[in-house]
Design a protein around this motif. Structure first.
Motif, PDB file in Angstrom:
ATOM      1  N   THR B 154      13.909   3.467  -3.319  1.00  0.00           N
ATOM      2  CA  THR B 154      12.956   4.534  -3.014  1.00  0.00           C
ATOM      3  C   THR B 154      11.626   4.295  -3.720  1.00  0.00           C
ATOM      4  OG1 THR B 154      14.090   5.795  -4.705  1.00  0.00           O
ATOM      5  CG2 THR B 154      14.593   6.341  -2.459  1.00  0.00           C
ATOM      6  N   LEU B 156      10.335   1.508  -4.583  1.00  0.00           N
ATOM      7  CA  LEU B 156       9.653   0.389  -3.926  1.00  0.00           C
ATOM      8  C   LEU B 156       9.037   0.835  -2.606  1.00  0.00           C
ATOM      9  CD1 LEU B 156       9.101  -2.682  -3.946  1.00  0.00           C
ATOM     10  CD2 LEU B 156      11.172  -2.954  -2.634  1.00  0.00           C
ATOM     11  N   LEU B 157       9.798   1.575  -1.792  1.00  0.00           N
ATOM     12  CA  LEU B 157       9.286   1.996  -0.490  1.00  0.00           C
ATOM     13  C   LEU B 157       8.115   2.964  -0.658  1.00  0.00           C
ATOM     14  CD1 LEU B 157      12.635   2.534   1.459  1.00  0.00           C
ATOM     15  CD2 LEU B 157      11.104   0.591   1.552  1.00  0.00           C
ATOM     16  N   LEU B 158       8.172   3.779  -1.711  1.00  0.00           N
ATOM     17  CA  LEU B 158       7.105   4.764  -1.913  1.00  0.00           C
ATOM     18  C   LEU B 158       5.774   4.116  -2.284  1.00  0.00           C
ATOM     19  CD1 LEU B 158       9.031   7.649  -3.675  1.00  0.00           C
ATOM     20  CD2 LEU B 158       7.792   7.793  -1.534  1.00  0.00           C
ATOM     21  N   PHE B 160       4.360   1.723  -0.692  1.00  0.00           N
ATOM     22  CA  PHE B 160       3.606   1.504   0.544  1.00  0.00           C
ATOM     23  C   PHE B 160       3.170   2.835   1.147  1.00  0.00           C
ATOM     24  CE2 PHE B 160       6.663  -1.854  -0.191  1.00  0.00           C
ATOM     25  CZ  PHE B 160       5.798  -2.921  -0.318  1.00  0.00           C
ATOM     26  N   VAL B 161       4.021   3.849   0.972  1.00  0.00           N
ATOM     27  CA  VAL B 161       3.627   5.184   1.440  1.00  0.00           C
ATOM     28  C   VAL B 161       2.404   5.654   0.646  1.00  0.00           C
ATOM     29  CG1 VAL B 161       4.395   7.535   1.799  1.00  0.00           C
ATOM     30  CG2 VAL B 161       6.022   5.678   2.009  1.00  0.00           C
ATOM     31  N   GLN B 164      -0.855   4.105   1.840  1.00  0.00           N
ATOM     32  CA  GLN B 164      -1.304   4.664   3.118  1.00  0.00           C
ATOM     33  C   GLN B 164      -1.808   6.087   2.933  1.00  0.00           C
ATOM     34  OE1 GLN B 164      -1.736   2.917   5.747  1.00  0.00           O
ATOM     35  NE2 GLN B 164      -0.772   1.099   4.891  1.00  0.00           N
ATOM     36  N   GLY B 167      -5.107   5.930   1.369  1.00  0.00           N
ATOM     37  CA  GLY B 167      -6.015   5.412   2.392  1.00  0.00           C
ATOM     38  C   GLY B 167      -6.461   6.513   3.344  1.00  0.00           C
TER      39      GLY B 167
END
Lengths: 312, 373
Positions: B154, B156-158, B160-161, B164, B167
């Motif tokens: 989680t 690690l995946l967060l 990239f979230v 974005q 951004g």
């Protein structure tokens, strides 16, 4: 406004290029996901696939530059991916270093090495030629997407059933699954746990290297530092999203690849959808799926737990 | 009597020999890494002496470079401190980069929306940074202890979230984007921090650096003390070393594990706020890709520092030196990415000795056990 949006979505959905680009993007992910799936079934979350992919892409560029042949480029790409995988495997399942730390470091190493070497060697590359499978390419909408693509893409078609057969129909595959579920029991049955785990990572390295080579020679056509840009991580997300089944992982790749192509093609028809939302979709969706279906999908029981005989 | 004193002498001799062996293994590993880096350089026609001298010029020898290097070392050290907290608790946090980014973004939001300045606002910015990082890591903690999702994935995946999400904020004027009318829309950067919300910078012998350097040092000492001398620190490390023992001793896994993750995220968020208000990164503006790998490298600092807060201080400085030194490489005609290669090779090399020693000690212990039987 809403009607406009739906007509734009309709335009996107009825054009063959959408399917072609979506399929191409999904295939790049699928190459990696096939290998990562096996590595995770053996009990390793192999973060270094991102690095393997980048190494594969750069080595493929060098190979093509030196030989002028796409096939040689792909082979060298696969070898480079294997090399990264081998380092990961030996550090994490021979020296018992933390697999995440090794993977992360390898990703940084490969990124640094590839951009350093690229700036001094500057390989010349091109894309592989498009091969249209006679007959099948005539299928409306999906034909050109599935059967009218640069030829390295077709390598995936035998690779997926091969991986399925290896894991579910060979002794090696049975041992790989055993090692990922209950390494202590596997060890007692005289299976070399860490050797199986290493072999699974080699496989992941080869397919990721191939995926990188495909990305370079079948899709982009030139090397840039950002060519992979997190696609290895998306592939890892796809494996988890798919609940550690091959079917699910491939479905995840298709979904995430399509989302990506949707993001790229929506502005072309004049409708800038929220691109951040689509970019983060793979990760958000994976987290949601894990949170909602945690009780239904069964992860390999010793996922990410190192095996040292006598220590639990 | 003589026997015991001889025994004591043996122990002392053994210890010295043991220390020499350990040191030897470490030095050999580092030497291998450096030789490998030199070979990469030679293969592309670079000269390693000029690279080394450029790196030294850029990190410490050039005028004012000490200050620049210290400025980079501050966030690296903070991220490393956070990582140490969760690693000692037996948890793996791979989301430093995202936690740092969210912390910096929340800090920017507070700074640009409050409209006034002063020490109070500066404090609020720091608080927002801490909150941002803690929330982002807190998501992973909740998922870990409510839904049994591995925190490794989680966090690690967060990452990239997070990039974005920030951004998106940088595209919207009512969130983070600079609303100045003459500012071109394509420049996705935030408004500049007002001068009175920036961290004061010190000037020592021509070396300029933000005063947060001292806060970072104090925090390092604090973390060392808490881990060494407090009940919280003891329970946390018990959880990390033997979860079953901790469970039997009544240590709540959710409470202490969750705390470790949130504290870890808070440190990363604070690092982001320090970067923003310190002036060494992005010139007091938030930009896309703002964390520039500080989060990943901070994780490696903690690793190379063997999860010890005080050892991480010099390690953070060395890593910062490689980064600031790389800016001076252009003159030698060598691409600056070589420092990434050197850094990663060093980290890989430093992974080897503990593993070798672990395997050796284990073999010895097993042999001793076999002898007894």
């Amino acid at each position: 406004m809403v009607g406009d949006f739906f007509s734009a979505v309709g335009d996107v959905l009825s054009s063959e290029t959408t399917y072609s680009s979506g399929w191409r993007l999904a295939v790049a992910l699928a190459f990696v996901a096939v290998g990562e799936w096996i590595a995770e079934r053996a009990g390793t979350i192999n973060i270094s696939v991102e690095g393997s992919m980048l190494a594969g892409a750069f080595a493929a560029a060098m190979g093509y530059d030196a030989s002028g042949s796409v096939a040689v480029g792909l082979l060298i790409g696969a070898a480079a991916g294997l090399l990264v995988g081998a380092v990961q495997a030996h550090f994490s399942h021979n020296l018992t270093a933390n697999q995440f730390v090794v993977g992360l470091t390898l990703n940084i190493l490969v990124l640094g090495l590839a951009s350093f070497l690229n700036s001094s060697l500057k390989p010349e590359t091109a894309t592989a030629h498009v091969f249209e499978v006679p007959g099948l390419v005539e299928i409306p909408l999906l034909g050109p997407a599935l059967f009218g693509q640069p030829w390295p893409l077709y390598l995936l078609y035998p690779l997926v059933p091969l991986a399925w057969w290896l894991v579910y129909r060979t002794r090696w595959g049975l041992e790989v699954r055993a090692v990922g579920e209950n390494p202590q029991a596997a060890d007692v049955s005289s299976i070399d746990v860490n050797a199986r785990r290493r072999q699974a990572i080699y496989f992941a390295g080869i397919t990721s290297g191939l995926g990188g080579g495909y990305l370079l020679l079948g899709q982009v056509g030139w090397f840039e530092d950002a060519i992979v840009g997190g696609q290895g991580f998306i592939a890892i997300a796809a494996v988890i999203f798919g609940g550690w089944t091959l079917r699910g992982a491939m479905l995840g790749c298709l979904l995430f690849g399509s989302a990506n192509s949707f993001r790229l093609s929506l502005p072309a028809v004049g409708h800038p959808l929220n691109s951040e939302l689509l970019s983060s979709l793979p990760f958000v969706l994976t987290i949601c799926v894990m949170a909602l279906f945690a009780h239904r999908t069964r992860e390999p029981q010793s996922l990410a737990r190192p095996f040292i005989r006598g220590l639990r | 009597m003589t026997a015991t004193s001889a025994g004591a002498g043996d122990v002392r001799y053994d210890r010295a020999r043991e220390g020499a062996t350990v040191l030897g293994i470490y030095l050999a590993s580092i030497a291998v890494a450096l030789v490998a880096a030199a070979l990469v350089l030679l293969a592309t026609g670079g000269s390693w002496t000029s690279v080394l001298s450029a790196l030294l010029d850029g990190s410490v020898r050039g005028p004012g470079r000490w200050g620049t290097t210290i400025g980079v070392a501050i966030p690296l050290l903070l991220v490393a401190l956070g990582t140490i907290v969760n690693s000692r608790g037996g948890l793996v946090n791979l989301g430093q980069e995202g936690q740092l980014f969210v912390g910096a973004a929340l800090g920017t939001y507070v700074a640009t929306h409050i409209g006034t300045g002063g020490p109070g606002v500066l404090f609020l910015i720091m608080l927002a940074g801490v909150a941002g990082g803690a929330i982002w890591a807190g998501i992973a903690a909740v998922l870990r202890y409510q839904r049994r999702m591995p925190e490794v994935l989680t966090t690690l995946l967060l990452v990239f979230v997070a990039s974005q999400a920030v951004g998106y904020g940088l595209k919207n004027k009512n969130l983070l984007l600079d609303p100045t009318p003459d500012q071109a829309n394509r420049n996705l950067i935030s408004e500049r921090l007002r001068p009175d919300t920036r961290l004061p910078r010190l000037d020592w012998f021509g070396n300029e650096f933000p005063m947060t350097a001292f806060i970072a040092l104090l925090l390092a000492i604090l973390v060392a003390l808490v881990l060494r001398w407090t009940i919280v620190g003891f329970r946390l490390q018990m959880l990390g070393r033997g979860p079953r023992t901790a469970h039997r001793a009544g240590v709540s896994e959710a409470r202490y594990g969750g705390l470790a993750l949130v504290v870890s995220g808070a440190f990363c968020g604070l690092a982001g706020a320090f970067m923003l208000a310190g002036g060494d990164f992005g010139n007091y503006r938030l930009t896309p890709n703002y964390p520039v790998n500080i989060g990943w490298e901070g994780l490696l600092v903690a690793l190379v520092g063997r999860n010890h807060p005080l050892v991480s201080i010099p390690v953070a400085f060395i890593f910062a030196g490689l980064r600031t030194g790389s800016g001076f490489l252009a003159a030698t005609g060598v691409d600056r990415d070589i420092t990434k290669v050197v850094q990663a090779l060093l980290v890989l090399a430093l992974l080897v000795p503990p593993a070798i020693l672990f395997v050796r000690d284990r073999r010895r212990a097993l042999a001793a056990a076999a002898d007894r039987v």
